[in-house]
Design an enzyme around this catalytic site. Structure first.
Site, PDB file in Angstrom:
ATOM      1  N   SER A  14       1.000  -1.099   0.297  1.00 59.43           N
ATOM      2  CA  SER A  14       0.024   0.187  -0.002  1.00 59.43           C
ATOM      3  C   SER A  14       1.228   1.470  -0.165  1.00 59.43           C
ATOM      4  CB  SER A  14      -1.203  -0.188   1.330  1.00 59.43           C
ATOM      5  OG  SER A  14      -2.129  -1.244   1.362  1.00 59.43           O
ATOM      6  N   ILE A  19      -0.538   5.144  -7.886  1.00 55.82           N
ATOM      7  CA  ILE A  19      -0.597   5.899  -8.257  1.00 55.82           C
ATOM      8  C   ILE A  19       0.649   6.123  -8.921  1.00 55.82           C
ATOM      9  CG2 ILE A  19      -0.992   8.344  -7.016  1.00 55.82           C
ATOM     10  CD1 ILE A  19      -3.597   7.015  -6.964  1.00 55.82           C
ATOM     11  N   TYR A  54     -13.946  -5.229   1.744  1.00 50.97           N
ATOM     12  CA  TYR A  54     -13.123  -5.489   2.819  1.00 50.97           C
ATOM     13  C   TYR A  54     -11.287  -6.159   2.390  1.00 50.97           C
ATOM     14  CZ  TYR A  54     -16.833  -4.107   5.057  1.00 50.97           C
ATOM     15  OH  TYR A  54     -18.053  -2.855   5.521  1.00 50.97           O
ATOM     16  N   ASP A 146       7.428 -11.636  -1.045  1.00 54.80           N
ATOM     17  CA  ASP A 146       5.995 -12.210  -1.345  1.00 54.80           C
ATOM     18  C   ASP A 146       6.435 -13.632  -2.516  1.00 54.80           C
ATOM     19  OD1 ASP A 146       5.125 -10.678   0.253  1.00 54.80           O
ATOM     20  OD2 ASP A 146       3.949  -9.022  -1.689  1.00 54.80           O
ATOM     21  N   PRO A 189      15.172   0.523   5.544  1.00 53.01           N
ATOM     22  CA  PRO A 189      13.969  -1.374   5.351  1.00 53.01           C
ATOM     23  C   PRO A 189      14.840  -1.291   3.723  1.00 53.01           C
ATOM     24  CG  PRO A 189      13.462   0.070   7.299  1.00 53.01           C
ATOM     25  CD  PRO A 189      14.879   1.107   6.179  1.00 53.01           C
ATOM     26  N   THR A 190      15.319  -0.303   3.244  1.00 52.54           N
ATOM     27  CA  THR A 190      15.276   0.349   1.746  1.00 52.54           C
ATOM     28  C   THR A 190      16.290  -0.974   1.299  1.00 52.54           C
ATOM     29  OG1 THR A 190      13.841   2.142   1.658  1.00 52.54           O
ATOM     30  CG2 THR A 190      15.918   1.812  -0.462  1.00 52.54           C
ATOM     31  N   GLY A 353     -23.895  -1.767  -4.730  1.00 57.16           N
ATOM     32  CA  GLY A 353     -23.932  -3.041  -3.398  1.00 57.16           C
ATOM     33  C   GLY A 353     -24.561  -4.326  -3.432  1.00 57.16           C
ATOM     34  N   CYS A 380     -26.586   2.145  -9.201  1.00 57.30           N
ATOM     35  CA  CYS A 380     -27.009   1.090  -9.043  1.00 57.30           C
ATOM     36  C   CYS A 380     -27.738  -0.167  -8.284  1.00 57.30           C
ATOM     37  CB  CYS A 380     -25.547  -0.151  -9.186  1.00 57.30           C
ATOM     38  SG  CYS A 380     -25.732  -1.841  -9.648  1.00 57.30           S
ATOM     39  N   HIS A 514     -22.394   2.464 -13.707  1.00 52.93           N
ATOM     40  CA  HIS A 514     -21.980   3.207 -12.466  1.00 52.93           C
ATOM     41  C   HIS A 514     -20.858   3.633 -13.675  1.00 52.93           C
ATOM     42  CE1 HIS A 514     -21.880   0.070  -9.373  1.00 52.93           C
ATOM     43  NE2 HIS A 514     -22.141  -0.294 -10.463  1.00 52.93           N
ATOM     44  N   GLU A 516     -19.320   6.656 -11.688  1.00 62.56           N
ATOM     45  CA  GLU A 516     -18.339   6.596 -11.798  1.00 62.56           C
ATOM     46  C   GLU A 516     -17.268   6.327 -11.968  1.00 62.56           C
ATOM     47  OE1 GLU A 516     -19.335   3.488  -8.782  1.00 62.56           O
ATOM     48  OE2 GLU A 516     -20.204   5.058 -10.429  1.00 62.56           O
TER      49      GLU A 516
END
Length: 542
Positions: A14, A19, A54, A146, A189-190, A353, A380, A514, A516
Site C-alpha cells: 500500500s 498512483i 473489505y 512475497d 528497510p530500503t 452494493g 446501481c 456506474h 463514476e
C-alpha cells in the site's frame, strides 16, 4: 518500438505503486509520448469480481467488461486512456490459461512448470499488443519477498535480458520510515528490500522513496552507495495533499527526466503541465464547499468506493467547490431516525452494493431525500432501492422488495435472466456461478428527450459501464410512472430500465450503471458535475 518500465514495491504494501505508475504515465504523456499501463496481480483469483470489498476494495470495470484491480481506475483517470481486459492479469488467470493449454495437449507431453511455462505466459501478456505505444508501464502487485510474486519477478528479470538493450528500466518503490526516538529517517528497510530484489536478479535503475518529510542529501547518497543506484536516481516521493498533486511533485523531483535518461533519451520533449497545474489550483483554492452523505455498506474501507470518491471530487472541480464526504453506514437507519444524520447535508448518494444487509437503511435514505427535496443520486443498488421505496410509499405495494434478498411476492427488483450484448443474447441462471456472470461493461441506453438526465448529458444516446446481476422489474414500470417516478432511460430494446427521476424534485436521479467509472479530473462526468451543482443550490437552503 515500445520501451518498458517495470515498477516493483518493497518494505510494505500500500505504498502507492498504482498512483506512481499513473503519475509517471501522465508525465510521459505530457511530453507527447503514447503510454500504456498494465497491472500484474499475484493473487490466485481469476479476477477480483467475487472478492469481498473489505479484502480487495473496489472492482473497476472496463468498457469490454473486465473486472479488474482498482489501480486501473487510477490509470484511466490520470491518462484518459480507457483500460481493457488486456491491461490486468492475475496468477489465477495465468494458471487457468496454462491448464487449458495442457488439457488440449498444446505442450506436447512436456512437464508443465513455473519456469518456463508460467513465466512465458506472463511475458506474452506483457509484450502483446504494444505496437502503438512508446512506453509500456508494468506494475507488479504485492511486495518483493512475497512468495506469490516470485513468478512475476522472474518473468520481468528474463525480459530485461531478452528485450533489446536500453528498452527496459526497473523502478523500485520503497518506504523510508521516520523513527521518532532516533529523530531520523532510516535507510535500512530500503537497503534490505533492494538486496532482496537483487538476489532475484533485478537491479533497480531508479529508487522512488516514500517519506513523510524531506530526505537529507546525506541519506540519498547513502542509498545510492549501498543500493548501487545513481544519486540522481534516488527520488523522494513525499506525502502530498491530494493524489492529483503527485504528477507535479514527481516532475519537480525529476522522476520523468530520470526515466528518460535511463533510456538514453536526450534531449527529450518538454512537458506541458498546465492542465495538472489547473487541477491542483482548483483543488487548493475552492470558492465554497458542500457536504454529501454517502449511505453505504462498506464504509469501513473507503477503497471500496475509490472511483466514487474521485468522481465526487471531479464534480467539485467542475463547480470550483470542495466536496466533503459524510460516510454513513446504511444499517444505522434501520434502528435510528435518518433525519439527524441527513438534515444538514447538501446531497445524498446511495452507491452500489450487494446483498440484503443495509438495504432498508438505503430505502429510508431515498425516502428522506424524496420527501425533503434533498438532491439524491442513486447508483446501481441505489437506484433499485429508490424504486422499491417508491413502490412501497407512493404506489402502496407494502411487500415491494428485491428477489436478491429472498423469495418475495412483489419483486420490484429481480434477477436478470437474459439481455442483449450487441447482437448476442446473454443468458444467466439463478443457480449459476458468481464469477463473471453479471451484466458487465459498457452498454447503450436511450434517454427520453424531455428528461432531466438527457439535458444533463446533452444527448439521448449514452454508453455507460455496468456491473449488476439484478434489475428493476419492467412489469412495475407503468405503476411507478403513474406515481411520479419517470423511467427516463431504457436499454435500446426497451426491456431494461437504466435511469429513473422525479420531475417534481430539484434533483433526484437513479442510474443502473456506474458513471463514476468514466469520470476524469479533466473531464468530470456530467452527472457528478450536475449533482454537485444541485448540492450547491441546496447549501443555500440549509
Amino acid at each position: 518500438m515500445a520501451r518498458y518500465v517495470f515498477i516493483t514495491g518493497g518494505v510494505v504494501s500500500s505504498l502507492g505503486k498504482g498512483i506512481a505508475a499513473a503519475a509517471l504515465a501522465a508525465l510521459l504523456q505530457a511530453r507527447g509520448y503514447r503510454v500504456r499501463i498494465r497491472k500484474l496481480d499475484p493473487y490466485l483469483n481469476v479476477d477480483p469480481g467475487t472478492m469481498s470489498p473489505y479484502q480487495h476494495g473496489e472492482v473497476f470495470v472496463t468498457d469490454d467488461g473486465a473486472e479488474t484491480d482498482l489501480d486501473l481506475g487510477h490509470y484511466e483517470r490520470f491518462t484518459g486512456r480507457p483500460a481493457n481486459q488486456q491491461d490486468n492479469i492475475t496468477t489465477g488467470r495465468i494458471y487457468r490459461n496454462i491448464i487449458e493449454k495442457e488439457r488440449r495437449g498444446d505442450y506436447l507431453g512436456a512437464t508443465v512448470q513455473v519456469i518456463p511455462h508460467v513465466t512465458d505466459e506472463i511475458k506474452n501478456f506483457v509484450l502483446q499488443g504494444n505496437e502503438d505505444y512508446d512506453f509500456v508501464l508494468c506494475e507488479i502487485g504485492g511486495t518483493v519477498g512475497d512468495i506469490e510474486a516470485m513468478p512475476f519477478l522472474e518473468a520481468i528479470r528474463q525480459l530485461g535480458n531478452e528485450l533489446p538493450r536500453g528498452t527496459a528500466v526497473y523502478i523500485h518503490l520503497t518506504l523510508m520510515p521516520y523513527i521518532p526516538a532516533a529523530g531520523e529517517l532510516k535507510t535500512k528497510p530500503t537497503q534490505h528490500s533492494v538486496k532482496e530484489l537483487r538476489s532475484i536478479g533485478i537491479a533497480p535503475d531508479i529508487l522512488l522513496v516514500r517519506a513523510d518529510r524531506e530526505i537529507p542529501e546525506s541519506e540519498r547518497r547513502k542509498l545510492s552507495l549501498f543500493c548501487n543506484v545513481r544519486e540522481s536516481a534516488v527520488i523522494q516521493a513525499l506525502d502530498v495533499a491530494t493524489i492529483y498533486d503527485v504528477p507535479i511533485a514527481y516532475h519537480k523531483e525529476g522522476l520523468d527526466s530520470e526515466v528518460l535518461s535511463a533510456f538514453g533519451i536526450d534531449p527529450a520533449p518538454k512537458p506541458r503541465m498546465d492542465r495538472w497545474e489547473e487541477v491542483s489550483h482548483r483543488l487548493h483554492n475552492p470558492e465554497g464547499e458542500v457536504t454529501i452523505a454517502v449511505v453505504g455498506k462498506y464504509t469501513g474501507l473507503k477503497d471500496a468506493y475509490k472511483s466514487l470518491i474521485e468522481a465526487l471530487h471531479h464534480g467539485g472541480l467542475a463547480n470550483k467547490v470542495k466536496v466533503n464526504l459524510d460516510w454513513i453506514e446504511a444499517e444505522v437507519f434501520e434502528s435510528e431516525d435518518p433525519a439527524p444524520y441527513l438534515e444538514k447535508v447538501h446531497g445524498i448518494l446511495v452507491p452500489g452494493g450487494f446483498g440484503e444487509r443495509g438495504a432498508e437503511g438505503k430505502i429510508l435514505a431515498a425516502k428522506f431525500a424524496r420527501e425533503r427535496k434533498v438532491p439524491y443520486f442513486g447508483i446501481c443498488f441505489g437506484m433499485q432501492m429508490a424504486c422499491i421505496e417508491a413502490a412501497r410509499n407512493l404506489v402502496g405495494i407494502e411487500d415491494a422488495s428485491s428477489s436478491e434478498f429472498g423469495p418475495t411476492r412483489e419483486p420490484v427488483v429481480g434477477l436478470m435472466t437474459e439481455w442483449l450484448k450487441g447482437n448476442m443474447l446473454e443468458k444467466r441462471a439463478a443457480a449459476g456461478d458468481l464469477g463473471g456472470t453479471m451484466r458487465l461493461g459498457a452498454y447503450e441506453a436511450v434517454l427520453k428527450p424531455d428528461s432531466k438526465i438527457a439535458q444533463i448529458y446533452g444527448s439521448t444516446d449514452i454508453h455507460e459501464r455496468h456491473r449488476h446481476r439484478y434489475e428493476v422489474n419492467i412489469d412495475y414500470k407503468d405503476r411507478l410512472e403513474a406515481a411520479g417516478l419517470n423511467f427516463a432511460g431504457m436499454s435500446p430494446d426497451g426491456v431494461l430500465p437504466e435511469t429513473v427521476e422525479y420531475a417534481d424534485h430539484p434533483w433526484f436521479i437513479g442510474v443502473q450503471y456506474h458513471p463514476e467509472l468514466k469520470s476524469r479530473p479533466f473531464e468530470p462526468h456530467p452527472l457528478f458535475a450536475s449533482f454537485i451543482e444541485a448540492a450547491i443550490e441546496q447549501s443555500r437552503l440549509v
